[in-house]
Design an enzyme around this catalytic site. Sequence first.
Site, short mmCIF file in Angstrom:
data_model
loop_
_atom_site.label_atom_id
_atom_site.label_comp_id
_atom_site.label_asym_id
_atom_site.label_seq_id
_atom_site.Cartn_x
_atom_site.Cartn_y
_atom_site.Cartn_z
N LYS A 139 64.50 30.92 74.08
CA LYS A 139 64.56 32.29 74.60
C LYS A 139 65.97 32.60 75.11
O LYS A 139 66.61 31.72 75.69
CB LYS A 139 63.59 32.48 75.77
CG LYS A 139 62.20 31.91 75.51
CD LYS A 139 61.26 32.06 76.68
CE LYS A 139 59.98 31.28 76.45
NZ LYS A 139 59.91 29.98 77.11
N TYR A 166 65.69 27.03 81.40
CA TYR A 166 65.00 25.88 82.00
C TYR A 166 65.97 24.71 82.23
O TYR A 166 65.62 23.74 82.90
CB TYR A 166 63.81 25.42 81.14
CG TYR A 166 62.75 26.49 80.90
CD1 TYR A 166 62.65 27.60 81.73
CD2 TYR A 166 61.85 26.39 79.85
CE1 TYR A 166 61.70 28.59 81.51
CE2 TYR A 166 60.88 27.36 79.62
CZ TYR A 166 60.82 28.47 80.46
OH TYR A 166 59.86 29.43 80.22
N HIS A 190 63.71 36.75 76.72
CA HIS A 190 62.92 36.16 77.81
C HIS A 190 62.37 37.23 78.76
O HIS A 190 61.20 37.19 79.14
CB HIS A 190 63.80 35.16 78.57
CG HIS A 190 63.04 34.08 79.25
ND1 HIS A 190 63.51 32.81 79.39
CD2 HIS A 190 61.85 34.09 79.88
CE1 HIS A 190 62.63 32.08 80.06
NE2 HIS A 190 61.61 32.84 80.36
N GLY A 248 50.82 24.93 72.74
CA GLY A 248 52.17 24.39 72.83
C GLY A 248 52.36 23.68 74.15
O GLY A 248 51.56 23.86 75.08
N LEU A 249 53.42 22.90 74.25
CA LEU A 249 53.75 22.23 75.51
C LEU A 249 54.82 23.05 76.23
O LEU A 249 55.90 23.28 75.67
CB LEU A 249 54.27 20.81 75.25
CG LEU A 249 54.58 19.99 76.50
CD1 LEU A 249 53.29 19.58 77.23
CD2 LEU A 249 55.38 18.73 76.14
N PRO A 259 51.13 26.57 65.92
CA PRO A 259 50.04 25.76 66.48
C PRO A 259 49.47 26.42 67.74
O PRO A 259 50.23 26.91 68.59
CB PRO A 259 50.71 24.42 66.80
CG PRO A 259 51.89 24.36 65.88
CD PRO A 259 52.37 25.79 65.75
N ASP A 318 57.52 24.82 73.80
CA ASP A 318 58.04 26.10 74.31
C ASP A 318 59.25 25.84 75.21
O ASP A 318 59.10 25.36 76.33
CB ASP A 318 56.95 26.82 75.11
CG ASP A 318 57.45 28.17 75.63
OD1 ASP A 318 57.43 29.12 74.83
OD2 ASP A 318 57.85 28.27 76.80
N1 NAP Z 1 58.15 33.59 79.16
C1 NAP Z 1 58.17 33.44 80.46
O1 NAP Z 1 58.72 34.26 81.21
C2 NAP Z 1 57.51 32.25 81.09
C3 NAP Z 1 57.21 32.27 82.45
C4 NAP Z 1 56.57 31.15 83.01
C5 NAP Z 1 56.27 30.06 82.21
N2 NAP Z 1 56.59 30.05 80.88
C6 NAP Z 1 56.26 28.88 80.01
O2 NAP Z 1 54.88 28.59 80.20
C7 NAP Z 1 54.73 27.21 80.54
C8 NAP Z 1 53.49 26.99 81.37
O3 NAP Z 1 53.53 27.73 82.58
P1 NAP Z 1 53.54 27.00 83.99
O4 NAP Z 1 54.17 25.68 83.82
O5 NAP Z 1 54.14 27.89 85.00
O6 NAP Z 1 52.01 26.94 84.39
P2 NAP Z 1 50.66 26.22 83.86
O7 NAP Z 1 50.85 25.59 82.55
O8 NAP Z 1 49.58 27.23 84.04
O9 NAP Z 1 50.43 25.14 84.99
C9 NAP Z 1 51.14 23.93 84.99
C10 NAP Z 1 50.58 23.03 86.05
O10 NAP Z 1 49.20 22.78 85.78
C11 NAP Z 1 48.91 21.40 85.96
N3 NAP Z 1 48.11 20.93 84.81
C12 NAP Z 1 48.44 21.00 83.49
N4 NAP Z 1 47.44 20.48 82.73
C13 NAP Z 1 46.49 20.05 83.59
C14 NAP Z 1 45.24 19.42 83.40
N5 NAP Z 1 44.76 19.13 82.19
N6 NAP Z 1 44.52 19.11 84.52
C15 NAP Z 1 44.97 19.40 85.75
N7 NAP Z 1 46.16 20.00 85.98
C16 NAP Z 1 46.91 20.34 84.91
C17 NAP Z 1 50.22 20.66 85.96
O11 NAP Z 1 50.18 19.78 87.05
P3 NAP Z 1 51.15 18.49 87.16
O12 NAP Z 1 52.46 19.04 87.60
O13 NAP Z 1 50.50 17.65 88.20
O14 NAP Z 1 51.22 17.86 85.82
C18 NAP Z 1 51.29 21.71 86.07
O15 NAP Z 1 52.05 21.63 87.24
C19 NAP Z 1 56.06 26.88 81.23
O16 NAP Z 1 56.27 25.49 81.30
C20 NAP Z 1 57.02 27.61 80.33
O17 NAP Z 1 57.27 26.86 79.14
C21 NAP Z 1 57.18 31.14 80.31
#
Ligand code: NAP
Length: 342
Positions: free
Chosen positions: A93, A64, A124, A29-30, A26, A59
């Site tokens: 991961k 985590y 990861h 993802g969340l 999809p 995801d």
């Molecule tokens: N593979 C890797 O090494 C790696 C590294 C980093 C992340 N990840 C994965 O990627 C995911 C996403 O990255 P991320 O969480 O760092 O950053 P992100 O998704 O870019 O940003 C998340 C933030 O954006 C805000 N947000 C989300 N939707 C919104 C909307 N519609 N309007 C306004 N604000 C919004 C949220 O605020 P609120 O807190 O107020 O809801 C949240 O704190 C992680 O959760 C993880 O699963 C993977």
Amino acid sequence: MKTDGIRPVDPADVPKKKLRTGDEIPAVGLGTFGSDNYDAATIARAVKTAIRNGYRHIDCAAVYGNEREIGKAIAEVIAEGTVTREELWITSKVWNDRHDDVQGACRQSLRDLQLDYLDLYLVHWPFPNYHAPGVGVDSRDPHARPYIHEEYMKVWREMEALADAGLVRNIGTSNMTIPKLELLLRDCRILPACNEMELHPHFQQPELFDYVVGHGIVPIGFCPIGSPNRPERDKTPEDTNPLEDPVIVGIAERHGVHPAVVCIKWAVQRGQVPIPFSVKPEKFMSNLRCVTEDPLTPEEMEAIAGIDRNCRFIKGQVFLWEGAESWEDLWDADGRIRGWER
Ligand SMILES: NC(=O)c1ccc[n+]([C@@H]2O[C@H](COP(=O)([O-])OP(=O)(O)OC[C@H]3O[C@@H](n4cnc5c(N)ncnc54)[C@H](OP(=O)(O)O)[C@@H]3O)[C@@H](O)[C@H]2O)c1
């Protein structure tokens, strides 16, 4: 469908991307990394609400620290009849401290998530760190080591064995660079199906993006909104904010949406799979709904292509080994892999 009072999205309306195995992921993802802000129970509650309202792709990652709670949430939505296991796409991961026990790490994630198989299992980070799990982010880890291709290939052989055994349907990489991927593609038996990488309008990684797409690897984009609430340790004075970029703000105003939603639409229309995080239903549902309606115009897509600032937010400084100079040593900017000689 149980909706918790939220306007649900029909999962059939959410685009999918076909992987080299024929499986379809999809297109949104969340994310489930709560950073320092949200505990496991809160994130698991969000997962449950998200699935009840149309999300099918979650995801996850062992590091985590919330796979057990998420596993309970998934079991509950399956038991209540909201979804079947086959309708879900669950990614996990292997963390750096388990590179010497990939099988054990995968089986632990399967137990925690209460699943018989994962749809996607990723390495990861490409840096081994056997000895110091959870090292502090402000200190140089004396046991951290650079990328060592022979060791990465041992990890990848274990990933291939997991795929052979049917415990994972697809295997992939994360936080890779072109030089590292070139070596993996040269030496692997099973090609990576996906590469998870930082991707947002201020960090578009055009070369790596074109490289993975050109090799039939689907790019999954983390921090698609620019991770505005990432931990303080991951913020530097040079960092920009795509949500405040006048081009993004202007497009958001024209469409009557939040700038975050513009980032998600752009990501999906560009051909990457964003995994935005939020535990707030109004936010995570708008991130899913937005890809089912009112697409960006070609002119808007082009305008966003023009605002790349090459600004990496997740620099990986915690993985620096002794002797490395700066976080940039992790990313092979000039095509040379630091700390390991070919
Ligand atoms: N593979 C890797 O090494 C790696 C590294 C980093 C992340 N990840 C994965 O990627 C995911 C996403 O990255 P991320 O969480 O760092 O950053 P992100 O998704 O870019 O940003 C998340 C933030 O954006 C805000 N947000 C989300 N939707 C919104 C909307 N519609 N309007 C306004 N604000 C919004 C949220 O605020 P609120 O807190 O107020 O809801 C949240 O704190 C992680 O959760 C993880 O699963 C993977």
